[in-house]
Design a protein around this motif. Structure first.
Motif, PDB file in Angstrom:
ATOM      1  N   ALA A   1       0.848  -1.183   0.000  1.00  0.00           N
ATOM      2  CA  ALA A   1       0.000   0.000   0.000  1.00  0.00           C
ATOM      3  C   ALA A   1       0.886   1.235   0.000  1.00  0.00           C
ATOM      4  N   PRO A   2       0.322   2.404  -0.321  1.00  0.00           N
ATOM      5  CA  PRO A   2       1.120   3.630  -0.234  1.00  0.00           C
ATOM      6  C   PRO A   2       1.581   3.886   1.196  1.00  0.00           C
ATOM      7  N   THR A   3       2.563   4.766   1.327  1.00  0.00           N
ATOM      8  CA  THR A   3       3.077   5.081   2.655  1.00  0.00           C
ATOM      9  C   THR A   3       2.043   5.846   3.469  1.00  0.00           C
ATOM     10  N   GLY A   4       2.322   5.945   4.768  1.00  0.00           N
ATOM     11  CA  GLY A   4       1.442   6.700   5.650  1.00  0.00           C
ATOM     12  C   GLY A   4       0.451   5.809   6.365  1.00  0.00           C
ATOM     13  N   GLY A   5      -0.741   6.338   6.619  1.00  0.00           N
ATOM     14  CA  GLY A   5      -1.743   5.614   7.396  1.00  0.00           C
ATOM     15  C   GLY A   5      -2.241   4.345   6.745  1.00  0.00           C
ATOM     16  N   TYR A   6      -2.080   4.219   5.406  1.00  0.00           N
ATOM     17  CA  TYR A   6      -2.541   3.012   4.730  1.00  0.00           C
ATOM     18  C   TYR A   6      -1.793   1.782   5.243  1.00  0.00           C
ATOM     19  N   LEU A   7      -0.473   1.891   5.352  1.00  0.00           N
ATOM     20  CA  LEU A   7       0.329   0.774   5.847  1.00  0.00           C
ATOM     21  C   LEU A   7      -0.066   0.421   7.275  1.00  0.00           C
ATOM     22  N   LEU A   8      -0.173   1.437   8.115  1.00  0.00           N
ATOM     23  CA  LEU A   8      -0.506   1.201   9.521  1.00  0.00           C
ATOM     24  C   LEU A   8      -1.893   0.586   9.666  1.00  0.00           C
ATOM     25  N   THR A   9      -2.857   1.130   8.927  1.00  0.00           N
ATOM     26  CA  THR A   9      -4.222   0.627   9.029  1.00  0.00           C
ATOM     27  C   THR A   9      -4.312  -0.840   8.639  1.00  0.00           C
ATOM     28  N   ALA A  10      -3.625  -1.215   7.567  1.00  0.00           N
ATOM     29  CA  ALA A  10      -3.659  -2.617   7.138  1.00  0.00           C
ATOM     30  C   ALA A  10      -2.996  -3.529   8.160  1.00  0.00           C
ATOM     31  N   CYS A  11      -1.892  -3.072   8.757  1.00  0.00           N
ATOM     32  CA  CYS A  11      -1.230  -3.883   9.782  1.00  0.00           C
ATOM     33  C   CYS A  11      -2.130  -4.064  11.001  1.00  0.00           C
ATOM     34  N   PHE A  12      -2.753  -2.976  11.452  1.00  0.00           N
ATOM     35  CA  PHE A  12      -3.651  -3.068  12.609  1.00  0.00           C
ATOM     36  C   PHE A  12      -4.852  -3.963  12.293  1.00  0.00           C
ATOM     37  N   SER A  13      -5.401  -3.807  11.097  1.00  0.00           N
ATOM     38  CA  SER A  13      -6.595  -4.578  10.729  1.00  0.00           C
ATOM     39  C   SER A  13      -6.305  -6.069  10.651  1.00  0.00           C
ATOM     40  N   THR A  14      -5.202  -6.427   9.998  1.00  0.00           N
ATOM     41  CA  THR A  14      -4.867  -7.851   9.921  1.00  0.00           C
ATOM     42  C   THR A  14      -4.471  -8.395  11.286  1.00  0.00           C
ATOM     43  N   GLY A  15      -3.863  -7.550  12.108  1.00  0.00           N
ATOM     44  CA  GLY A  15      -3.532  -7.974  13.472  1.00  0.00           C
ATOM     45  C   GLY A  15      -4.776  -8.317  14.276  1.00  0.00           C
ATOM     46  N   ARG A  16      -5.818  -7.519  14.099  1.00  0.00           N
ATOM     47  CA  ARG A  16      -7.071  -7.789  14.818  1.00  0.00           C
ATOM     48  C   ARG A  16      -7.692  -9.102  14.361  1.00  0.00           C
ATOM     49  N   VAL A  17      -7.696  -9.323  13.032  1.00  0.00           N
ATOM     50  CA  VAL A  17      -8.278 -10.558  12.507  1.00  0.00           C
ATOM     51  C   VAL A  17      -7.489 -11.776  12.990  1.00  0.00           C
ATOM     52  N   ALA A  18      -6.159 -11.685  12.907  1.00  0.00           N
ATOM     53  CA  ALA A  18      -5.327 -12.812  13.331  1.00  0.00           C
ATOM     54  C   ALA A  18      -5.453 -13.063  14.834  1.00  0.00           C
ATOM     55  N   GLY A  19      -5.484 -11.990  15.615  1.00  0.00           N
ATOM     56  CA  GLY A  19      -5.608 -12.137  17.069  1.00  0.00           C
ATOM     57  C   GLY A  19      -6.928 -12.772  17.467  1.00  0.00           C
ATOM     58  N   LYS A  20      -7.998 -12.324  16.844  1.00  0.00           N
ATOM     59  CA  LYS A  20      -9.309 -12.918  17.144  1.00  0.00           C
ATOM     60  C   LYS A  20      -9.342 -14.384  16.700  1.00  0.00           C
ATOM     61  N   GLY A  21      -8.730 -14.662  15.533  1.00  0.00           N
ATOM     62  CA  GLY A  21      -8.675 -16.039  15.062  1.00  0.00           C
ATOM     63  C   GLY A  21      -7.922 -16.945  16.029  1.00  0.00           C
ATOM     64  N   ALA A  22      -6.807 -16.441  16.583  1.00  0.00           N
ATOM     65  CA  ALA A  22      -6.028 -17.229  17.536  1.00  0.00           C
ATOM     66  C   ALA A  22      -6.814 -17.456  18.821  1.00  0.00           C
ATOM     67  N   ALA A  23      -7.498 -16.402  19.295  1.00  0.00           N
ATOM     68  CA  ALA A  23      -8.283 -16.545  20.525  1.00  0.00           C
ATOM     69  C   ALA A  23      -9.399 -17.563  20.326  1.00  0.00           C
ATOM     70  N   ASP A  24     -10.080 -17.500  19.202  1.00  0.00           N
ATOM     71  CA  ASP A  24     -11.159 -18.463  18.934  1.00  0.00           C
ATOM     72  C   ASP A  24     -10.593 -19.888  18.827  1.00  0.00           C
ATOM     73  N   TRP A  25      -9.403 -20.004  18.237  1.00  0.00           N
ATOM     74  CA  TRP A  25      -8.789 -21.326  18.089  1.00  0.00           C
ATOM     75  C   TRP A  25      -8.495 -21.937  19.464  1.00  0.00           C
ATOM     76  N   VAL A  26      -7.925 -21.140  20.350  1.00  0.00           N
ATOM     77  CA  VAL A  26      -7.576 -21.635  21.689  1.00  0.00           C
ATOM     78  C   VAL A  26      -8.840 -22.004  22.469  1.00  0.00           C
ATOM     79  N   GLN A  27      -9.899 -21.195  22.294  1.00  0.00           N
ATOM     80  CA  GLN A  27     -11.120 -21.441  23.035  1.00  0.00           C
ATOM     81  C   GLN A  27     -12.006 -22.513  22.387  1.00  0.00           C
ATOM     82  N   GLY A  28     -11.531 -23.055  21.271  1.00  0.00           N
ATOM     83  CA  GLY A  28     -12.307 -24.100  20.604  1.00  0.00           C
ATOM     84  C   GLY A  28     -13.540 -23.593  19.923  1.00  0.00           C
ATOM     85  N   GLY A  29     -13.502 -22.311  19.536  1.00  0.00           N
ATOM     86  CA  GLY A  29     -14.689 -21.710  18.943  1.00  0.00           C
ATOM     87  C   GLY A  29     -14.883 -22.080  17.489  1.00  0.00           C
ATOM     88  N   ARG A  30     -13.935 -22.795  16.891  1.00  0.00           N
ATOM     89  CA  ARG A  30     -14.142 -23.198  15.496  1.00  0.00           C
ATOM     90  C   ARG A  30     -13.330 -24.455  15.202  1.00  0.00           C
TER      91      ARG A  30
END
Length: 259
Positions: free
Chosen positions: A230-259
């Motif tokens: 992505a272009p420099t600036g907030g685009y890079l940061l936003t994508a990193c934060f967004s994918t971090g949230r998805v991955a973190g929630k996925g890991a939490a659900d995995w540990v809790q047996g939610g899927r």
């Protein structure tokens, strides 16, 4: 740890190790061969939001390296944007160059070079430039004429003399065309450890919708490890934060047996 290495076997893990463009801060891409050996679908890491080599003359390198070019517009294969960029000892960099870096990089990979066009007077029309150049300059030098009539001097003028053939410099119509569309040929992106970010990494085809690695159940990936850019600036940061949230929630659900 302060007490030496500790080996753990977590139920889930999130990898957020960055790309390869900041090795001095730890983002050195060392994870790439490790995941490759485990069957993860990967794209090669390449520089993104980076500068490019041109091959300036010694005069331009010595006199104008580091000089900004303001009020310009860059055009490449139907794409055009106004802004700023910088001359470097090896070529060009800056926000305008970063915005088109992916396109330039791909064309260089295909053809060995790429040529973009630089409008040195982005707020002026070609007709205006032609009219101003057509004014008699009398005993004044061409450089003085350009500065007086067009306000074109410094690094912009140096770039013009570097690029425009001698025959065209004395022809107002040809010179006006060059001022509005100066061809700049780039031959290579700068090394990845000089880039702001990197392209390549874990391909999305090798992930599920929670950003979990298909060959490594329970291992999730986020940020610049993923194959996107992505272009420099907030685009890079936003994508990193967004994918971090998805991955973190996925890991939490995995540990809790939610899927």
């Amino acid at each position: 740890t302060p007490h030496g290495p500790v080996r753990v076997a977590p139920a889930a893990g999130v990898l957020a190790l960055g790309g390869a463009s900041w090795p001095r801060l730890g983002s050195d891409g060392a994870w790439w061969p490790w995941l490759h050996q485990r069957g993860v679908d990967l794209a090669p890491l390449r520089p993104s939001n980076c500068g490019f080599d041109v091959g300036w003359s010694e005069h331009l390198r010595q006199r104008w390296a580091g000089a900004p070019l303001k009020g310009v517009a860059l055009a490449f294969e139907g794409w055009r944007q106004a802004g700023e960029m910088v001359l470097t000892a090896t070529g060009v960099e800056g926000s305008l160059v970063y915005a088109v870096s992916a396109r330039l990089r791909e064309r260089i990979a295909e053809l060995g070079q790429a040529t973009f066009h630089l409008d040195l007077l982005a707020t002026r029309t070609l007709d205006w430039v032609r009219r101003e150049l057509a004014h008699p300059r009398g005993p004044r030098s061409l450089s003085t004429h350009l500065k007086t009539r067009l306000g074109l001097s410094g690094a912009k003028a140096a770039l013009l003399w570097e690029t425009v053939p001698k025959a065209a410099q004395s022809d107002p119509a040809q010179l006006a065309a060059f001022i509005k569309a100066l061809p700049i040929r780039v031959v290579a992106p700068r090394p990845i450890d000089e880039a702001i970010s990197s392209a390549g990494g874990v391909r999305f085809e090798g992930l599920d919708e929670h950003l979990m690695l298909r060959p490594l159940p329970g291992v999730f990936v986020a940020g610049e490890m993923l194959d996107w850019e992505a272009p420099t600036g907030g685009y890079l940061l936003t994508a990193c934060f967004s994918t971090g949230r998805v991955a973190g929630k996925g890991a939490a659900d995995w540990v809790q047996g939610g899927r």
